[in-house]
Design an enzyme around this catalytic site. Structure first.
Site, PDB file in Angstrom:
ATOM      1  CB  CYS A 189      -0.946  -0.005   1.194  1.00  0.00           C
ATOM      2  SG  CYS A 189      -2.107  -1.379   1.174  1.00  0.00           S
TER       3      CYS A 189
ATOM      4  CG  HIS B 122      -6.260   2.304   0.371  1.00  0.00           C
ATOM      5  ND1 HIS B 122      -5.076   2.831  -0.117  1.00  0.00           N
ATOM      6  CD2 HIS B 122      -5.899   1.243   1.157  1.00  0.00           C
ATOM      7  CE1 HIS B 122      -4.058   2.127   0.354  1.00  0.00           C
ATOM      8  NE2 HIS B 122      -4.525   1.165   1.118  1.00  0.00           N
TER       9      HIS B 122
END
Length: 388
Positions: free
Chosen positions: A84, A335
């Protein structure tokens, strides 16, 4: 040699059925070049942050950036992956090349197309960013991993579900002002703090509102050295940056200690010759609300176990002493994995240049950005300031 951000672009985040990965990449690359007023032929290198892992068929995506403009042909292009934190990793790789004198102008793109596969497949792919043999292979998902962090935190410091709900409510309220955000709706504290049909438990104690969104999206930056930046209409300096990687297995770490993020913040602040109290605002990686709570403590805003007080006292609210995630964070903004770190830097640069629209804070001077990969495994912290 300081590195500066001199241009940017940002797509909407959300379920973007009409856009594939290539379209997302090309649109923000074109936008960033136009924003900076840079000819594509002047770009010395291209860095793409993207996880993929099976979200899309394309496994060789670096040269997709060249589809944005024929002038990019022959520019070296590299895809960067660090879970991420892939977006920040791409930015740091580009900054390294500029600092080394290997590039003068760099194009950084972060992008992810996540919604073309099922929710179950998204969960499986993301789970493989854990230590598979002990975590994913045992059926542990990322909501489950961060739920374990929350359970451990509650066991050590007392039950703090209400603090997590306040983080969710804060970020959703902030997200209303963000035109790029996936969910522009103020959900309110009571909704976020109550388990219901619309806000079920995902992995106790985490509710749906404690979890970030599955998103498509992209963002891009133009970087250059500080001398070159003098010829641009505005510039944001990377005053400092730090990357810290910890062990991948959670069994080898005290995840509640957030030691990797803590070290990254300490290194970045020391290199910038400032303290957390000098920051005007921060964008932090709230993939789950417990991650934002732990971030408060990792960055030195509160002692261990005392992060909730920052919410109660209003310190991290939009009008507080150190607003955190005025963009809405991952919680409301969305996200799209590879895009997240680039997005954080874009929105922070916009704030520092007074170009954040409805999100704009009053005269911010110094920004902190924290992008995290995995369960506090890869930690990237940047300190940004306006250069001109």
């Amino acid at each position: 040699m300081a590195v500066c951000i001199v241009g940017w672009a940002h797509s909407p985040f959300g379920r973007l059925d009409a856009l594939d990965l290539e379209s997302l990449i090309a649109s923000v690359a074109q936008g960033a070049l136009q924003d900076a007023g840079v000819a594509a032929s002047a770009v010395d290198g291209v860095w793409l942050g993207q996880l993929n892992g099976g979200f899309v068929p394309e496994i060789f995506a670096s040269s997709l950036v060249l589809q944005a403009d024929d002038g990019l042909r022959w520019a070296p292009a590299t895809r960067v992956e660090n879970a991420c934190a892939s977006g920040a990793a791409a930015l740091y790789a580009a900054a390294d090349a500029i600092e080394a004198g290997r590039a003068r102008i760099a194009l950084v793109v972060g992008a992810e197309k996540m919604t073309a596969v099922s929710g179950a497949e998204v969960t499986r792919i993301l789970g493989n960013a854990s230590y598979v043999r002990e975590e994913a292979a045992a059926g542990l998902t990322f909501p489950g991993i961060f739920a374990q962090m929350a359970q451990a935190y509650f066991g050590r410091h007392g039950e703090h579900s209400a603090a997590l709900a306040r983080i969710a409510a804060k970020n959703h309220a902030n997200g209303v002002r963000n035109p790029y955000a996936q969910l522009r709706k103020d959900l309110g504290f009571e909704f976020c703090n109550t388990v219901s049909d619309k806000n079920p438990l995902i992995a106790a104690p985490l509710r749906k509102t404690d979890c970030s969104l599955v998103s498509d999206g992209a963002a891009a930056l133009i970087l250059c050295d500080e001398a070159t930046a003098k010829s641009f209409r505005r510039a944001v300096r990377l005053r400092s940056r730090a990357q810290v990687n910890d062990y991948l297995p959670m069994s080898r770490r005290d995840a509640v200690g957030f030691e990797g993020p803590r070290r990254a913040w300490a290194q970045a602040l020391a290199a910038a010759q400032c303290t957390v109290d000098d920051l005007s605002f921060a964008e932090v990686h709230d993939c789950f609300t417990i991650a934002e709570l732990l971030s408060y403590e990792a960055m030195g805003l509160a002692p261990a176990g005392q992060g909730a007080r920052l919410l109660e006292d209003g310190v991290v609210m939009r009008e507080g002493r150190l607003p955190v995630n005025v963009s809405g964070g991952l919680k409301a903004k969305g996200h799209p994995i590879g895009a997240t770190g680039v997005s954080m830097h874009v929105l922070s640069a916009m704030q520092l240049c007074g170009e954040a629209g409805e999100m704009q804070l009053a005269a911010p001077e110094l920004a902190g950005v924290f992008n995290m990969g995995g369960s506090a495994v890869a930690s990237y912290v940047s300190i940004l300031e306006r250069a001109r």
